[in-house]
Design a protein around this motif. Structure first.
Motif, PDB file in Angstrom:
ATOM      1  N   UNK A 181     -60.224  39.736 -20.199  1.00  0.00           N
ATOM      2  CA  UNK A 181     -59.575  39.754 -18.884  1.00  0.00           C
ATOM      3  C   UNK A 181     -58.137  40.249 -18.957  1.00  0.00           C
ATOM      4  N   UNK A 182     -57.536  40.175 -20.124  1.00  0.00           N
ATOM      5  CA  UNK A 182     -56.124  40.547 -20.261  1.00  0.00           C
ATOM      6  C   UNK A 182     -55.913  41.950 -20.832  1.00  0.00           C
ATOM      7  N   UNK A 183     -56.975  42.723 -20.939  1.00  0.00           N
ATOM      8  CA  UNK A 183     -56.796  44.088 -21.428  1.00  0.00           C
ATOM      9  C   UNK A 183     -55.808  44.833 -20.547  1.00  0.00           C
ATOM     10  N   UNK A 184     -54.990  45.655 -21.191  1.00  0.00           N
ATOM     11  CA  UNK A 184     -54.098  46.514 -20.424  1.00  0.00           C
ATOM     12  C   UNK A 184     -54.807  47.836 -20.127  1.00  0.00           C
ATOM     13  N   UNK A 185     -54.120  48.694 -19.427  1.00  0.00           N
ATOM     14  CA  UNK A 185     -54.680  49.984 -19.003  1.00  0.00           C
ATOM     15  C   UNK A 185     -55.213  50.785 -20.186  1.00  0.00           C
ATOM     16  N   UNK A 191     -56.184  57.373 -13.677  1.00  0.00           N
ATOM     17  CA  UNK A 191     -55.505  56.416 -12.799  1.00  0.00           C
ATOM     18  C   UNK A 191     -56.496  55.776 -11.825  1.00  0.00           C
ATOM     19  N   UNK A 192     -57.365  56.585 -11.261  1.00  0.00           N
ATOM     20  CA  UNK A 192     -58.357  56.062 -10.319  1.00  0.00           C
ATOM     21  C   UNK A 192     -59.341  55.139 -11.037  1.00  0.00           C
ATOM     22  N   UNK A 193     -59.762  55.509 -12.229  1.00  0.00           N
ATOM     23  CA  UNK A 193     -60.693  54.661 -12.980  1.00  0.00           C
ATOM     24  C   UNK A 193     -60.034  53.333 -13.318  1.00  0.00           C
ATOM     25  N   UNK A 244     -61.306  49.586 -12.567  1.00  0.00           N
ATOM     26  CA  UNK A 244     -61.602  48.650 -13.653  1.00  0.00           C
ATOM     27  C   UNK A 244     -60.729  47.401 -13.618  1.00  0.00           C
ATOM     28  N   UNK A 245     -59.451  47.565 -13.303  1.00  0.00           N
ATOM     29  CA  UNK A 245     -58.526  46.435 -13.434  1.00  0.00           C
ATOM     30  C   UNK A 245     -58.953  45.191 -12.648  1.00  0.00           C
TER      31      UNK A 245
END
Length: 163
Positions: free
Chosen positions: A35-39, A15-17, A21-22
């Protein structure tokens, strides 16, 4: 600044990473990643097979992360590669310096003979200057290789140093 503690990442750090990254992915200014990658997509990439993942921690909070892996297979497997991201709230506080120094030491311990960054965005001047300060040379320029969301096409550098 206090030097952060750097340790191997655990599943509890995801979660922290992702929170680190987001914003970097969404901005699209420093990494050649979608740019649109999800988690899940981002974490699958960060924790890819062969990536040793580390986090930088300060007062129990994860403030940066990096991965270390062989840049190539076979005859190129003696050269390491890394990717680093610092939390937006910790930018400019020496976290990237600490992570890079840690990665250089770790790469040497693992038997790598050099480290190479394949695609350093030229407009990311802080990173370029940091890597140079830590002994990396620009060994190649890829003209207009990165489509920057604000600056249009900018160069990317290949940076390298021996360990």
């Amino acid at each position: 600044m206090t030097v952060p503690t750097i340790r191997p990442a655990t599943p509890a750090d995801t979660d922290a990473i992702w929170s680190i990254l987001e914003p970097v992915l969404r901005a699209g200014e420093t990494y050649a990643l979608p740019r649109d990658w999800n988690r899940d997509q981002a974490l699958d990439y960060w924790f890819s097979d062969g990536h040793d993942v580390f986090v930088a921690e300060e007062a129990g909070d994860v403030i940066g992360c990096y991965y270390l892996h062989a840049n190539q297979r076979g005859g190129g497997a003696h050269v390491a590669n890394c990717g680093y991201v610092t939390s937006t709230t910790s930018s400019g506080r020496g976290v990237a310096t600490a992570m890079c120094e840690h990665s250089l030491q770790r790469a040497a311990e693992l038997g790598f003979r050099a480290m190479q960054f394949n695609f350093v965005i030229s407009s990311n001047e802080r990173a370029v200057k940091l890597w140079q300060r830590l002994g990396f040379d620009i060994v190649g320029t890829i003209p207009q290789a990165f489509d920057h969301p604000r600056l249009s096409y900018v160069d990317a550098f290949v940076m390298h140093r021996m360990l």
